[in-house]
Scaffold this active site. Structure first.
Site, PDB file in Angstrom:
ATOM      1  N   ARG A 170     -13.249  -8.962   1.268  1.00  0.00           N
ATOM      2  CA  ARG A 170     -11.853  -8.612   0.973  1.00  0.00           C
ATOM      3  C   ARG A 170     -10.974  -9.839   1.193  1.00  0.00           C
ATOM      4  O   ARG A 170     -10.082 -10.147   0.389  1.00  0.00           O
ATOM      5  CB  ARG A 170     -11.383  -7.461   1.878  1.00  0.00           C
ATOM      6  CG  ARG A 170     -12.033  -6.123   1.616  1.00  0.00           C
ATOM      7  CD  ARG A 170     -11.624  -5.566   0.263  1.00  0.00           C
ATOM      8  NE  ARG A 170     -10.176  -5.450   0.150  1.00  0.00           N
ATOM      9  CZ  ARG A 170      -9.443  -4.459   0.646  1.00  0.00           C
ATOM     10  NH1 ARG A 170     -10.051  -3.446   1.250  1.00  0.00           N
ATOM     11  NH2 ARG A 170      -8.125  -4.441   0.500  1.00  0.00           N
ATOM     12  N   GLN A 214     -10.050  -4.018  -3.677  1.00  0.00           N
ATOM     13  CA  GLN A 214     -11.377  -3.566  -3.264  1.00  0.00           C
ATOM     14  C   GLN A 214     -12.398  -3.891  -4.358  1.00  0.00           C
ATOM     15  O   GLN A 214     -13.473  -4.417  -4.082  1.00  0.00           O
ATOM     16  CB  GLN A 214     -11.329  -2.052  -2.998  1.00  0.00           C
ATOM     17  CG  GLN A 214     -12.635  -1.498  -2.496  1.00  0.00           C
ATOM     18  CD  GLN A 214     -12.984  -2.011  -1.105  1.00  0.00           C
ATOM     19  OE1 GLN A 214     -12.170  -1.945  -0.204  1.00  0.00           O
ATOM     20  NE2 GLN A 214     -14.192  -2.540  -0.944  1.00  0.00           N
ATOM     21  N   ASP A 234     -17.463   6.865  -1.612  1.00  0.00           N
ATOM     22  CA  ASP A 234     -16.242   6.731  -0.808  1.00  0.00           C
ATOM     23  C   ASP A 234     -15.966   8.094  -0.166  1.00  0.00           C
ATOM     24  O   ASP A 234     -16.607   9.096  -0.507  1.00  0.00           O
ATOM     25  CB  ASP A 234     -15.076   6.274  -1.708  1.00  0.00           C
ATOM     26  CG  ASP A 234     -13.778   6.031  -0.932  1.00  0.00           C
ATOM     27  OD1 ASP A 234     -13.831   5.872   0.311  1.00  0.00           O
ATOM     28  OD2 ASP A 234     -12.701   6.014  -1.567  1.00  0.00           O
ATOM     29  N   CYS A 283     -16.446   1.291   0.424  1.00  0.00           N
ATOM     30  CA  CYS A 283     -15.274   0.463   0.720  1.00  0.00           C
ATOM     31  C   CYS A 283     -14.882   0.502   2.201  1.00  0.00           C
ATOM     32  O   CYS A 283     -14.218  -0.399   2.694  1.00  0.00           O
ATOM     33  CB  CYS A 283     -14.094   0.916  -0.128  1.00  0.00           C
ATOM     34  SG  CYS A 283     -13.680   2.654   0.139  1.00  0.00           S
ATOM     35  N   HIS A 321      -7.328   0.792  -6.525  1.00  0.00           N
ATOM     36  CA  HIS A 321      -7.540  -0.117  -5.374  1.00  0.00           C
ATOM     37  C   HIS A 321      -8.166  -1.415  -5.917  1.00  0.00           C
ATOM     38  O   HIS A 321      -9.341  -1.698  -5.662  1.00  0.00           O
ATOM     39  CB  HIS A 321      -8.445   0.566  -4.344  1.00  0.00           C
ATOM     40  CG  HIS A 321      -8.408  -0.048  -2.977  1.00  0.00           C
ATOM     41  ND1 HIS A 321      -7.638  -1.155  -2.658  1.00  0.00           N
ATOM     42  CD2 HIS A 321      -9.065   0.286  -1.819  1.00  0.00           C
ATOM     43  CE1 HIS A 321      -7.813  -1.450  -1.388  1.00  0.00           C
ATOM     44  NE2 HIS A 321      -8.668  -0.604  -0.862  1.00  0.00           N
ATOM     45  N   ARG A 327       0.883  -1.179   0.000  1.00  0.00           N
ATOM     46  CA  ARG A 327       0.000   0.000   0.000  1.00  0.00           C
ATOM     47  C   ARG A 327       0.909   1.214   0.000  1.00  0.00           C
ATOM     48  O   ARG A 327       1.674   1.415   0.945  1.00  0.00           O
ATOM     49  CB  ARG A 327      -0.908  -0.014   1.226  1.00  0.00           C
ATOM     50  CG  ARG A 327      -1.651   1.275   1.423  1.00  0.00           C
ATOM     51  CD  ARG A 327      -2.758   1.176   2.442  1.00  0.00           C
ATOM     52  NE  ARG A 327      -3.911   0.486   1.878  1.00  0.00           N
ATOM     53  CZ  ARG A 327      -5.132   0.500   2.408  1.00  0.00           C
ATOM     54  NH1 ARG A 327      -5.366   1.158   3.523  1.00  0.00           N
ATOM     55  NH2 ARG A 327      -6.131  -0.140   1.845  1.00  0.00           N
TER      56      ARG A 327
END
Ligand code: CP
Ligand code: NVA
Length: 291
Positions: free
Chosen positions: A276, A130, A208, A248, A127, A100
């Site tokens: 996830r 996700q 988001d 998310c 992402h 990340r």
């Protein structure tokens, strides 16, 4: 050649659907896969905060008999040493790596020196983990992907870019409503400034945070621009009656979404979060050539 997961552009709709099917299978029959990752180690590099990504990768590896090592960028030599050297050492220990990072370019730099698979655990632009989990969740809830309509309302950020890529590959029509100057870098089926237009006939409503990690200095400005994009009961009326609400997480209640929406029966945010783990296991098995 070793396969990485950096954006999701690397793979076809068939690849995505296969990973989703496998992930659903692992979720339903996890006992059957108990030892499939025995002696395999995932090294997880984090330059910024995480709850779900870190936990889901780590518990997932344990569940299938493997092991995960968490490395905080700031408390390892990654902070000051040459990335090229650190990566070439880490991959001597790891079977697979996830990272990340603040900048997508960091991932591109890493793969230059890697012979093991790298999974993007979120960067400024994408992402993909996700999105795979989101598509898996949609498949579970709606029984299909092709032919659905998803409306993404808010900041055209990393989550939005990956959703655009993933949805288009599996036949979901994706509309994005974002303010001027905050549009995604990927091209949705419809891009508008008007949430109501994007929400028309939507099976899924997605939002988001307005302030992603690394954008904290813009917080006050963004809080003034984004309120018309808040998903509340009023805006939900413009989607289909049985539309699902997705996020998310982490969610900033009272900003991009109200309590009444995120806590409603239409909200599937915690199933997304759980998935996830399963979706990432599907990806790991695929990239390690186990499925
Ligand atoms: N959705 C997500 O990636 O959450 P974390 O930042 O907690 O990992
Ligand atoms: N867009 C958010 C997602 C967090 C999971 C961020 O980048 O901070």
């Amino acid at each position: 050649m070793v396969g990485h997961l950096l954006t999701l552009k690397e793979y076809s709709g068939n690849w995505i659907e296969e990973v989703i099917e496998k992930s659903i299978n692992i979720k339903l029959n996890s006992g059957k896969y108990d030892n499939i990752l025995k002696n395999k180690t995932l090294v997880m590099l984090f330059e910024k905060a995480s709850t779900r990504t870190r936990c889901s990768f780590e518990t997932g590896m344990t569940k299938l008999g493997g092991h995960a090592i968490f490395l905080d960028w700031n408390t390892t030599q990654l902070k000051k040493a040459s990335l090229k050297d650190e990566i070439r050492c880490i991959e001597r220990y790891a079977d697979i790596i996830t990272a990340r990072v603040f900048k997508h370019e960091t991932l591109l730099e890493m793969v230059k020196y890697m012979k093991k698979p790298l999974i993007n655990a979120l960067c400024d632009q994408y992402h993909p983990c996700q999105t795979l989990s989101d598509l898996m969740t949609i498949k579970e809830k709606k029984g299909k992907l092709d032919g659905l309509k998803l409306a993404y309302i808010g900041d055209g950020n990393n989550v939005c870019n990956s959703l655009i890529i993933g949805c288009k590959k599996v036949g979901i029509k994706i509309n994005v409503a974002a303010p001027k100057g905050y549009e995604p870098i990927e091209k949705p089926n419809l891009l508008t400034k008007e949430p109501k237009e994007a929400l028309k006939d939507a099976d899924i409503v997605y939002t988001d945070t307005w302030i992603s990690m690394g954008q904290e200095a813009e917080a006050e400005k963004r809080k003034k621009i984004f309120p018309p994009y808040q998903i509340n009961k009023e805006l939900m009326k413009y989607a289909k009656k049985d539309a699902l609400f997705m996020h998310c997480l982490p969610a900033y209640r009272g900003y991009e979404v109200t309590d009444e929406v995120i806590d409603s029966k239409q909200s599937i945010v915690f199933d997304q979060a759980e998935n996830r783990m399963w979706a990432q296991l599907g990806v790991i098995l695929k990239l390690l050539g186990k499925i």
